[in-house]
Enzyme design. Sequence first.
Site, PDB file in Angstrom:
ATOM      1  N   ASP A 297       0.812  -1.219   0.000  1.00  0.00           N
ATOM      2  CA  ASP A 297       0.000   0.000   0.000  1.00  0.00           C
ATOM      3  C   ASP A 297       0.843   1.266   0.000  1.00  0.00           C
ATOM      4  O   ASP A 297       0.318   2.369  -0.207  1.00  0.00           O
ATOM      5  CB  ASP A 297      -0.951   0.006   1.200  1.00  0.00           C
ATOM      6  CG  ASP A 297      -2.120  -0.955   1.013  1.00  0.00           C
ATOM      7  OD1 ASP A 297      -2.345  -1.392  -0.134  1.00  0.00           O
ATOM      8  OD2 ASP A 297      -2.804  -1.267   2.002  1.00  0.00           O
ATOM      9  N   ARG A 375      -5.984   5.501  -2.386  1.00  0.00           N
ATOM     10  CA  ARG A 375      -4.519   5.611  -2.392  1.00  0.00           C
ATOM     11  C   ARG A 375      -4.006   6.338  -3.639  1.00  0.00           C
ATOM     12  O   ARG A 375      -2.980   7.020  -3.584  1.00  0.00           O
ATOM     13  CB  ARG A 375      -3.882   4.235  -2.239  1.00  0.00           C
ATOM     14  CG  ARG A 375      -4.338   3.532  -0.977  1.00  0.00           C
ATOM     15  CD  ARG A 375      -3.276   2.728  -0.285  1.00  0.00           C
ATOM     16  NE  ARG A 375      -3.834   2.110   0.913  1.00  0.00           N
ATOM     17  CZ  ARG A 375      -3.955   2.698   2.089  1.00  0.00           C
ATOM     18  NH1 ARG A 375      -3.544   3.945   2.236  1.00  0.00           N
ATOM     19  NH2 ARG A 375      -4.483   2.065   3.123  1.00  0.00           N
TER      20      ARG A 375
END
Length: 420
Positions: A297, A375
């Site tokens: 991530d 993200r």
Amino acid sequence: MTRTAKLTIIPPGRPLSGRAMPPGSKSITNRALLLAGLAKGTSRMTGALKSDDTRYMADALRAMGVAIDEPDDTTFVVTGSGRLMPPKAPLFLGNAGTATRFLTAAAALVDGTVVVDGDEHMRKRPIGPLVEAMRTLGIDVSADTGCPPVTVRGTGRFEADRILIDGGLSSQYVSALLMMAAGGDRPVDIELVGEDIGALGYIDLTTAAMKAFGARVEKTSPVTWRVEPTGYRAADFVIEPDASAATYLWAAEVLSDGQIDLGVPNDAFTQPDAKAYETIAKFPHLPAEIDGSQMQDAVPTIAVLAAFNETPVRFVGIANLRVKECDRIRALSTGLNNIREGLAVEEGDDLIVHSDPALAGQTLPAEIDTFADHRIAMSFALAGLKIDGITILDPDCVGKTFPAYWRTLAALGVTYQGKD
């Protein structure tokens, strides 16, 4: 509430400084919510994340008979009976991968039918390996497309001595089975098969949370865990800040040559993405090759940061990014090339960023399609700190894990057009 269509970032032109505390960890919050829901008694979780993903998990548990109170913005008080009840309607989990995978496995412990579903993005995210592993245990489970919706017709129990799972696509399959296994009738060995798993650190988060709620789980080999049939007991549980969220603040600090106090030492995080700090701190001399397999991530953060590096950067070990909230490899290459053609190239499942520090200070109008991925939105905001004209589409998608993101940057000195 009306969603903001787009937001243009105004480069601050000065170092960012101040205190900016990341929210609680999404990964740990959703694990703890499920374990507290499976436990008998009242658990109190402090430092928790309140976001789209954790709301989906909490609401699903409520639908399964768990009482959840929220006395403040960072606390859940969870009271469980030791058993989840069949919900009256399908569980809708948006695009929350953790909630979807974890509850699919936990549904095997329900005496009744549970349908686990999500939005149009979640319905494209694979869950086949988890479904196949559950079928080998004699659990009646179906997912016609290999993606949600998933229907589990549970009996409230299962019997197994050994579970084989291919975790090559997602460690969440493994975590889901580990948490389910403590509710079984006998000790269970869970063993990885197939491709090497990425993000093993997330399995460590799972086993640590399980132990905090009274489970006995032991890693017996590099690819095997033994789980005892202990069930779970209620506990008070403190959730650390989100390391993935911290990566944006670490990157903003080095990009702006600023000083941002996160309120927690960098070495205090136990989450896998905390490994990104050492890499980010090397900017503008990032390594020529970065293996993102154990900090997946954080890859979008570092990829956008790499655009301003002194030398090109190749990202490897990131194939799993193609099955996240969107195809993040494609989203990153598309966004970077919208800023300047040729800035990024995909080679198989690798991403190469052709860095150019001269990008800083330029006016390069570019609309960044976030593909509704939090993200992607938060990472490309970093480009707007150095380049004039960066516009983020659907900026409210950050609510999935960091609802206060835009306010947090504003408090550090960032201004915008298009958002109050």
